[in-house]
Design an enzyme around this catalytic site. Structure first.
Site, short mmCIF file in Angstrom:
data_model
loop_
_atom_site.label_atom_id
_atom_site.label_comp_id
_atom_site.label_asym_id
_atom_site.label_seq_id
_atom_site.Cartn_x
_atom_site.Cartn_y
_atom_site.Cartn_z
N ASP A 1 2.97 -5.28 2.16
CA ASP A 1 1.79 -4.83 2.77
C ASP A 1 1.92 -3.41 3.19
O ASP A 1 1.67 -2.54 2.28
CB ASP A 1 1.09 -5.79 3.88
CG ASP A 1 -0.28 -5.68 3.68
OD1 ASP A 1 -1.15 -4.99 3.10
OD2 ASP A 1 -0.97 -6.22 4.67
N HIS B 1 0.87 -1.14 -0.07
CA HIS B 1 0.05 -0.19 0.19
C HIS B 1 1.01 1.21 0.03
O HIS B 1 1.80 1.44 0.74
CB HIS B 1 -1.00 -0.02 1.10
CG HIS B 1 -1.84 -1.18 1.36
ND1 HIS B 1 -3.13 -1.07 0.78
CD2 HIS B 1 -1.80 -2.51 1.89
CE1 HIS B 1 -3.73 -2.43 0.97
NE2 HIS B 1 -2.67 -3.09 1.59
N HIS C 1 -8.44 -7.77 -1.33
CA HIS C 1 -8.09 -8.50 -0.22
C HIS C 1 -9.49 -9.45 0.29
O HIS C 1 -10.59 -8.94 -0.08
CB HIS C 1 -7.98 -7.41 0.84
CG HIS C 1 -6.78 -6.44 0.94
ND1 HIS C 1 -6.54 -5.78 -0.21
CD2 HIS C 1 -5.80 -6.40 1.90
CE1 HIS C 1 -5.20 -5.05 0.05
NE2 HIS C 1 -4.77 -5.44 1.45
N GLU D 1 -8.00 -12.37 5.02
CA GLU D 1 -7.07 -12.08 5.82
C GLU D 1 -7.47 -12.29 7.24
O GLU D 1 -6.54 -13.02 8.07
CB GLU D 1 -6.89 -10.43 5.49
CG GLU D 1 -5.49 -9.90 6.31
CD GLU D 1 -5.54 -8.39 6.27
OE1 GLU D 1 -6.60 -7.67 5.68
OE2 GLU D 1 -4.57 -7.64 6.75
N1 ADE Z 1 -5.13 -1.52 4.03
C1 ADE Z 1 -3.82 -1.22 4.50
N2 ADE Z 1 -3.54 -2.39 4.83
C2 ADE Z 1 -4.34 -3.19 4.75
C3 ADE Z 1 -4.33 -4.69 5.42
N3 ADE Z 1 -3.50 -5.30 5.81
N4 ADE Z 1 -5.70 -5.27 5.18
C4 ADE Z 1 -6.65 -4.58 4.51
N5 ADE Z 1 -6.50 -3.39 3.96
C5 ADE Z 1 -5.35 -2.61 4.45
ZN ZN Z 2 -2.97 -5.25 1.97
#
Ligand code: ADE
Ligand code: ZN
Length: 339
Positions: free
Chosen positions: A281, A20, A200, A203
């Site tokens: 990430d 990101h 995503h 997670e």
């Molecule tokens: N935005 C930034 N990091 C994130 C993550 N680990 N999971 C979901 N959205 C995100």
């Molecule tokens: Zn992410």
């Protein structure tokens, strides 16, 4: 990792497909941005910021993440952070980076001028492409916690400002509203407008999210996807689909999506035949780097050089870069891994 294998991992031409932009800001840059905009920083110095970046789960992480997002106010800020991260990625042997950009935060939550945001990001990317020879593409993200109407509005703005570096739409942030709102429609419109689609999923949530991202969002890559291991049918669905999971073990430990690194499901995913790529990430926020993630994978999965090269190869083949570029990188990778 021994010196040798760290240098071996660095030497592999690789892509980073899950990072990101707003989560790539280093503590010293956070302090400089706070000073530039007259914002009281959360701590007075680098060590204090690192301490502040200790969180106890996803909600407290998101607070910090959005604090950093709010420090990004003008084109110069975006150009600066894009250049800084691309230099770091280049130093780690990345030949290609796909930046997730939190477009719905800037467009909807901050009512920013997207053309200024994008202009700054593109400026930083173009400078890095020219100076370093690195390749970059952009994936504006929508955040489900804002709802589908806001996601549609963000997509309108993204589509109105088309740019060759903007190749896809992503979805990130809390997985709220997945059952109640129709993000599938947002993704369909993105696809009809020529964008690639990623999301995503799995997670913090389970296998259901991964299936939903495949079936309803048409995700061509999944960010994380680790929840798929909780359901054998979904794991098989991911394998059969050939859709890659951009996995970030350091992030998963930092956000307590897994209990500890030893119980991370990366080995299960790889053994099942999931196409895995590695990402960092939000690297400074999780005190990790792309090379740290290669080291994590090597240790977790007992990988030899060919195993590491396979992860690098996956990152190149699963990228949205032009086939000609990918072919050249693969050739270079083959030369490195043959030696
Ligand atoms: N935005 C930034 N990091 C994130 C993550 N680990 N999971 C979901 N959205 C995100
Ligand atoms: Zn992410």
């Amino acid at each position: 990792m021994s010196e040798f294998s760290l240098e071996f991992a660095r030497s592999l031409p690789k892509a980073e497909l899950h990072v990101h932009l707003e989560g790539s800001v280093e503590p010293l840059t956070m302090l400089a941005l706070a000073e530039r905009h007259g914002v009281r920083p959360p701590a007075p110095d680098e060590a204090g910021i690192r301490e502040w970046l200790r969180f106890d789960g996803f909600p407290s992480f998101l607070e910090r993440y959005f604090f950093v997002c709010d420090l990004l106010r003008d084109a110069e800020d975006f150009s600066r952070i894009a250049q800084a991260y691309l230099r770091s990625a280049h130093d780690q042997g990345a030949v290609h980076v796909e930046f997730h950009v939190s477009s719905s935060y800037h467009i909807i939550e901050r009512s920013a001028d997207w053309s200024e945001v994008l202009g700054g990001v593109v400026d930083g990317c173009e400078r890095a492409m020219r100076d370093l020879g690195i390749s970059v593409l952009l994936l504006p993200d929508i955040s489900p916690h804002l709802g589908a109407v806001a996601a549609e509005q963000a997509l309108d703005v993204v589509l109105a400002e088309s740019h060759p570096l903007v190749v896809g739409l992503g979805l990130g942030g809390p997985a709220d509203n997945w059952r109640s709102e129709d993000f599938g429609a947002v993704f369909r419109r993105a696809r009809e407008s020529g964008l690639r689609t990623v999301s995503h999923a799995g997670e913090h949530g389970g296998a259901w999210e991964v299936r939903h991202a495949l079936e309803e969002f048409g995700a061509e890559r999944i960010q994380h996807g680790i929840g798929a291991v909780g359901d054998a049918e979904v794991l098989t669905q991911v394998v059969d689909s050939g859709v890659a999971c951009d996995v970030c073990p350091g992030s998963n430990v930092a956000l307590a999506a897994v209990t500890d690194m030893e119980s991370h499901p990366l080995p299960v995913m790889i053994d099942a035949g999931v196409v895995v790529t590695l990402g960092s990430d939000d690297p400074p926020l999780f005190q990790t780097t792309l090379l740290d993630e290669y080291e994590n994978a090597r240790r977790l999965c007992n990988l030899d050089g060919e195993g590491l090269a396979t992860l690098a190869r996956n990152s190149l083949t699963e990228s949205f870069a032009d086939a000609g570029l990918i072919g050249g990188w693969l050739h270079a990778l083959d030369e490195v891994s043959a030696n």
